[in-house]
Design a protein around this motif. Structure first.
Motif: not given
Length: 157
Positions: A4-7, A12-14, A18-19
């Protein structure tokens, strides 16, 4: 490591990509003003974080603790502002892909140094040769992403 933490880290990278794209579009729609777009982005984020902080028990006692902190511990805000401004400014100039692969390369090298040497009071997590090899593969990927088309074109001449 917890899947879950890796996902979450992947997401966050995605969000970073997008940001950068969203903030670039905001800047373009307000007269290519990268500074104001970064300011608006930070203001929106501040409002969201304030709401979350208040909903999780408020800010009681936090201000006294903040006043006792050394000034260098507030550098994160300045670095965050530089990051957001940098993405808004650079994405339309060098492209989102080039921006993000260079951001990743910078994060990778800096994170390895921080982990390996325990910089900024972080726990020491020695960088193994396998992790170093992985970083080299990523660096090669960055180079191919940035210069691969030119290299292929020059080989065809």
């Amino acid at each position: 490591m917890n899947l879950i933490l890796l996902l979450m880290a992947f997401c966050v990278g995605m969000a970073m990509s997008i940001q950068a794209a969203v903030n670039t579009q905001l800047a373009a729609s307000i007269g290519a003003n990268s500074v104001v777009a970064a300011l608006v982005s930070f203001a929106c984020g501040t409002i969201v974080l304030l709401g979350v902080a208040v909903s999780r028990g408020g800010l009681g006692g936090v201000f006294a603790a903040l006043a006792a902190q050394p000034p260098w511990k507030f550098a994160g805000g300045f670095l965050g502002a530089a990051f957001v401004f940098g993405t808004v400014f650079l994405a339309p100039r060098i492209g989102l892909l080039s921006l993000i692969v260079l951001v990743i390369a910078g994060q990778l090298l800096t994170s390895m140094a921080i982990d390996h040497f325990g910089l900024i009071n972080m726990a020491v997590r020695k960088v193994s040769s396998v992790k170093m090899l992985g970083a080299c593969v990523v660096a090669l990927g960055v180079a191919i992403t940035l210069f691969g088309d030119r290299i292929v074109a020059s080989m065809g001449r």
